[in-house]
Write an enzyme that holds these catalytic residues in place. Structure first.
Site, short mmCIF file in Angstrom:
data_model
loop_
_atom_site.label_atom_id
_atom_site.label_comp_id
_atom_site.label_asym_id
_atom_site.label_seq_id
_atom_site.Cartn_x
_atom_site.Cartn_y
_atom_site.Cartn_z
N PHE A 100 0.84 -1.05 -0.35
CA PHE A 100 -0.05 -0.14 -0.04
C PHE A 100 0.79 1.37 0.25
CE2 PHE A 100 -2.95 3.22 1.60
CZ PHE A 100 -4.15 2.92 1.03
N ARG A 157 -12.64 -3.10 -8.31
CA ARG A 157 -12.51 -3.77 -6.91
C ARG A 157 -13.64 -4.82 -6.00
NH1 ARG A 157 -8.55 -2.06 -1.91
NH2 ARG A 157 -10.11 -0.70 -1.41
N ASP A 171 1.68 -6.22 7.32
CA ASP A 171 1.16 -5.03 7.61
C ASP A 171 -0.74 -6.07 7.17
OD1 ASP A 171 -1.68 -3.52 6.38
OD2 ASP A 171 -0.41 -2.14 5.56
N TYR A 179 -10.74 -1.06 10.19
CA TYR A 179 -12.59 -0.67 9.90
C TYR A 179 -12.81 -1.67 8.37
CZ TYR A 179 -8.42 2.20 7.24
OH TYR A 179 -7.50 2.75 6.64
N LYS A 180 -11.80 -2.41 8.29
CA LYS A 180 -12.03 -3.16 6.97
C LYS A 180 -12.89 -3.99 7.34
CE LYS A 180 -7.97 -1.37 4.97
NZ LYS A 180 -9.14 -0.85 3.71
#
Length: 406
Positions: free
Chosen positions: A122, A365, A193, A218-219
Site C-alpha cells: 500500500f 475491486r 501489514d 475499519y475494514k
C-alpha cells in the site's frame, strides 16, 4: 429460511448476517475498504457516551477500565491473527504504527540500511518508509521490487522486509511464513501489514515468527470509519525496542509525571497519547461477532464466494479481465477485474445497489466478507454487472465524473 443458491443451505456462517445493519436492496462488496456496521455497536457507543462519559465522567478511566482499553482491544484482535495475549495493542492509525514499528525494527539492525518492500505494497507504507529514511538521515534506502521478486531480493544488506500480506489492488497473497523465514536467514527482520488480512483470512503471527505487524480496524474488523489501528510486537522484541514517539502512555509510570522517560514493559511501550475511547469502544463491540467464529470457516466460505464470483463474471462479462491470482490459495478475500472504463462501470454498479470500489488505473475491486455475504448475493451482483456492461448503461457523464474517493 429459503435458500436460492444451494451452497447457502450448508453455510455455517449464514446467521451472522443478522448481526449487521445492511441497507435494504444493497449487496455490499466493499468490506475490504470499510466494514458494515454491526448492530450492537450503536447501543454500546450510546452507553459509553451517555453513561460512562456522561455520568461517570473522568472516573471512567478507572471504573470502566478506559485506561486498559487499547490492550483489551488488542487481545481480541490478537486471537484472530495468531498473536499471544499481551502482544497486540490498538492505537493510532495504520500509518503512524508503520512509522513506529519500522523505526523500532531499524534500531535493532543499526548496522544495515536497506528497507525492502514491493510495488504491491500500500503506497502509504512506502511513503512512511521514505519519510523515515529521510528523517533518520543515516543512509537508509527503500528498495522496492516486484512482489514475485521479493524472496530473491532478501540479501544480507537488508535490515527490514516490510510487506503487505494481501495486495490491496489485486488480492495477491504473500507467503508470510516462508518470507519471514528467508528474512531471518539473511539476518533481517519482518514487518507485516495486515490491513487486508485481519478478520478475512487465518493469520498466524507467532507461528510464522513475524517480528512486527500492523493493521487497521475499519475494514474486515468492522470498527467504523477511522477506527483505531493495531500493532504487534513479538515477545522477544518487546523490551528491546522503544517507540520513536515517546508519549506518556508508553511510560512505565505515567501518573508519576516524571520528567525523564522510562518505557513500560511489554507492548504498551508502543502506545503514545491518550487513547480514543469512543472509537476503541466501537471497535471492541464490533469484535463481538468474531467470538464464536472459526477463521478456518471464514476462509472456506471466502474462497467459495470468490470462486463463484470469478466463474460467473467470466461467463457473463467477457469485457472484464481477471487481475487477481486465479489460484484461491494465493489470493486474499477480494477479487479484482480490469476494465478500461472501470471507474464508470463501478459507479453504475453502485447506483444499482452493488457496492464495490475502483483502484486506478483500471481495477474494479470486490471484497468478500463471509460474515454477511451469501452465494446468492454473488449471483445477483454478477447479474446486475452483466446487465450494466451489456446495455452500456455505464456510459453516462455522471458516472465518469471522478469523486474525491474512488
Amino acid at each position: 429460511m429459503q435458500f436460492r443458491h444451494p451452497s447457502d443451505k450448508d453455510d455455517v456462517l449464514r446467521t451472522k448476517k443478522d448481526a449487521f445493519k445492511i441497507p435494504e436492496g444493497v449487496i455490499y462488496l466493499d468490506g475490504n475498504s470499510l466494514g458494515v456496521l454491526p448492530k450492537n455497536v450503536p447501543a454500546r457507543l450510546a452507553e459509553v457516551v451517555e453513561q460512562e462519559w456522561g455520568m461517570s465522567l473522568i472516573k471512567s478511566w478507572n471504573e470502566h477500565s478506559w485506561f486498559d482499553l487499547p490492550l483489551r482491544v488488542g487481545n481480541r484482535i490478537g486471537r484472530l491473527i495468531g498473536a499471544p495475549e499481551g502482544s497486540v495493542v490498538a492505537c493510532d492509525s495504520t500509518s503512524v504504527n508503520v512509522f513506529k514499528v519500522l523505526a523500532a525494527a531499524l534500531s535493532l539492525r543499526a548496522d544495515r540500511k536497506v528497507i525492502l518492500s514491493d510495488n504491491g505494497n500500500f503506497p502509504t507504507d512506502l511513503y512512511v518508509a521514505s519519510g523515515l529514511a529521510e528523517l533518520l538521515d543515516k543512509g537508509h534506502e527503500l528498495r522496492v521490487v516486484a512482489p514475485e521478486e521479493v524472496e530473491a531480493a532478501i540479501t544480507e544488506d537488508v535490515a527490514v522486509v516490510m510487506l503487505t500480506q494481501v495486495d490491496y489492488r489485486t488480492g495477491r497473497l504473500h507467503d508470510m511464513a516462508a518470507l519471514t523465514e528467508k528474512a531471518h536467514q539473511a539476518g533481517a527482520l519482518a514487518i507485516w501489514d495486515l490491513a487486508h488480512s485481519a478478520g478475512a483470512i487465518p493469520v498466524d503471527l507467532k507461528g510464522a515468527k513475524a517480528d512486527f505487524a500492523i493493521g487497521c480496524g475499519y475494514k474486515y474488523l468492522n470498527g467504523g470509519p477511522g477506527a483505531p489501528a493495531f500493532l504487534y510486537v513479538a515477545e522477544v522484541h518487546q523490551d528491546n525496542v522503544t517507540s520513536p514517539v515517546t508519549g506518556w502512555m508508553g511510560h512505565e509510570a505515567p501518573f508519576a509525571f516524571d520528567l525523564d522517560y522510562r518505557a513500560v514493559h511489554g507492548v504498551n511501550r508502543m502506545t503514545v497519547g491518550t487513547p480514543a475511547i469512543l472509537s476503541l469502544s466501537s471497535l471492541y463491540a464490533a469484535l463481538d461477532v468474531f467470538e464464536d467464529v472459526d477463521m478456518a470457516d471464514i476462509r472456506k466460505k471466502s474462497i467459495s464466494l470468490s470462486e463463484l464470483f470469478i466463474k460467473k463474471v467470466e461467463e457473463k462479462c467477457p469485457q472484464l479481465t481477471l487481475a487477481s491470482p486465479r489460484d484461491p490459495e494465493t489470493r486474499g478475500s477480494q477479487v479484482s477485474f480490469r476494465f478500461e472504463e472501470g471507474y464508470a462501470a463501478m459507479q453504475a454498479l453502485i447506483a444499482r445497489g452493488v457496492i464495490g470500489d475502483f483502484r486506478a488505473p483500471d481495477v474494479m475491486r470486490f471484497g468478500f466478507t463471509p460474515l454477511y455475504l451469501s452465494h446468492q448475493d454473488v449471483v445477483d451482483a454478477v447479474a446486475i454487472l452483466a446487465d450494466i456492461l451489456e446495455t452500456g448503461s455505464w456510459d453516462r457523464p455522471e458516472y465518469k465524473s471522478r469523486a474525491k474517493v474512488t
